[in-house]
Design a protein around this motif. Structure first.
Motif, short mmCIF file in Angstrom:
data_model
loop_
_atom_site.label_atom_id
_atom_site.label_comp_id
_atom_site.label_asym_id
_atom_site.label_seq_id
_atom_site.Cartn_x
_atom_site.Cartn_y
_atom_site.Cartn_z
N ASP A 75 42.96 7.80 62.07
CA ASP A 75 43.23 9.07 61.39
C ASP A 75 42.51 10.25 62.06
O ASP A 75 42.42 11.34 61.48
CB ASP A 75 42.84 8.99 59.91
N ASP A 76 42.01 10.05 63.27
CA ASP A 76 41.33 11.11 64.02
C ASP A 76 42.24 11.56 65.17
O ASP A 76 42.65 10.73 65.99
CB ASP A 76 40.00 10.58 64.57
N TRP A 77 42.57 12.85 65.24
CA TRP A 77 43.49 13.34 66.27
C TRP A 77 42.97 13.06 67.68
O TRP A 77 43.75 12.88 68.63
CB TRP A 77 43.74 14.83 66.09
N ARG A 78 41.63 13.00 67.81
CA ARG A 78 41.06 12.74 69.13
C ARG A 78 41.39 11.32 69.61
O ARG A 78 41.53 11.08 70.81
CB ARG A 78 39.55 12.96 69.09
N THR A 79 41.50 10.39 68.67
CA THR A 79 41.92 9.04 69.03
C THR A 79 43.32 9.05 69.62
O THR A 79 43.61 8.38 70.62
CB THR A 79 41.87 8.11 67.80
#
Length: 269
Positions: A75-79
């Motif tokens: 749920d992290d855009w960086r992932t």
């Protein structure tokens, strides 16, 4: 193909694009309806097989993620941003290995068997992906810490992006040619001409080809020929899907000793 079956509007868009390309090619001199029909036949076979192998791969990917020492948050855009680059990197090496290792090529050769580069050839994909073990490249991305959901979703989007690359109806795209894989780059990839064998392995991006020296620009004016070097031009979906396995196992049976057979399976096509 599975996406199209789940979402009828996707299938409608695909069919409209295929029809438009058909009309465009007919005005320019011809369209191989038999070859296109064979591509749909191969795709139907894969639509039957893929759900079965997909269940096994999901289980494997989940088990690999359980072993990952670092687990990134889905749920992290960086992932997702980092996962896009990691997936593209893995796809480049998977695709390159699929041209340089005969065991992998036995599956990938199906995709290159079309002698005309039209949109239906995008769905001419091998039935033996699970058996050829190419999925291990993407399992490695999961082992690094990217969730299976991220890897599988990005890989699916990668393959969808590549569908419109399989056409001669779209010319060069200016500055985008420097960064993205384009129809022009992919036409060079599908060429069986000696100067263009084993080039342009990128999925969405072409930057890794430029970085690792496998980039080739399509010649001005086109004129490329497509298909396999040994010239297999069948309309039978089963023969298309299994012909390279047959060729490889025939060569392996004729070889003497385990080492000689392994050299054939793991050597260049």
């Amino acid at each position: 193909m599975q996406l199209a079956m789940k979402h009828p509007w996707v299938l409608l868009v695909m069919l409209l694009a295929v029809a438009a390309e058909f009309l465009w090619r007919r005005r320019r001199g011809g369209y191989d309806l038999g070859g296109a029909s064979a591509s749909f036949g191969v795709a139907l076979g894969q639509a039957v097989i893929r759900p079965v192998t997909g269940v096994a791969l999901i289980a494997i990917f989940r088990a690999v993620f359980d072993l990952a020492p670092l687990k990134l948050a889905a749920d992290d855009w960086r992932t997702w941003a980092a996962g896009f680059v990691a997936l593209e990197f893995a796809y480049y090496w998977f695709h390159r290995a699929s041209h340089r290792v005969r065991w992998l090529w036995a599956t990938h050769a199906v995709h290159h068997s079309a002698c005309e580069l039209v949109l239906p050839s995008a769905i001419r994909l091998g039935w033996t992906e699970f058996f050829s073990l190419g999925w291990m490249f993407f399992a490695a991305v999961i082992l690094v810490g990217f969730p299976p959901l991220v890897v599988v979703t990005l890989l699916g989007l990668n393959l969808i992006y590549q569908v419109p690359l399989h056409t001669e109806a779209i010319g060069r795209l200016g500055a985008l040619e420097w960064v993205l894989n384009t129809p022009s780059h992919h036409r060079a990839h599908h060429s069986r001409d000696k100067a263009f064998l084993d080039c342009n392995f990128g999925g969405v991006l072409i930057v890794f080809d430029r970085l690792f020296g496998t980039f080739r620009a399509e010649p001005e004016g086109g004129g490329l020929t497509y298909g396999l070097v040994h010239g297999m031009d069948s309309r039978n979906p089963v023969r298309i899907a299994l012909h390279e396995w047959s060729r490889m196992f025939t060569d392996m049976r004729a070889a003497r000793g385990i080492k000689a057979r392994l050299r054939i399976a793991l050597g260049a096509p």
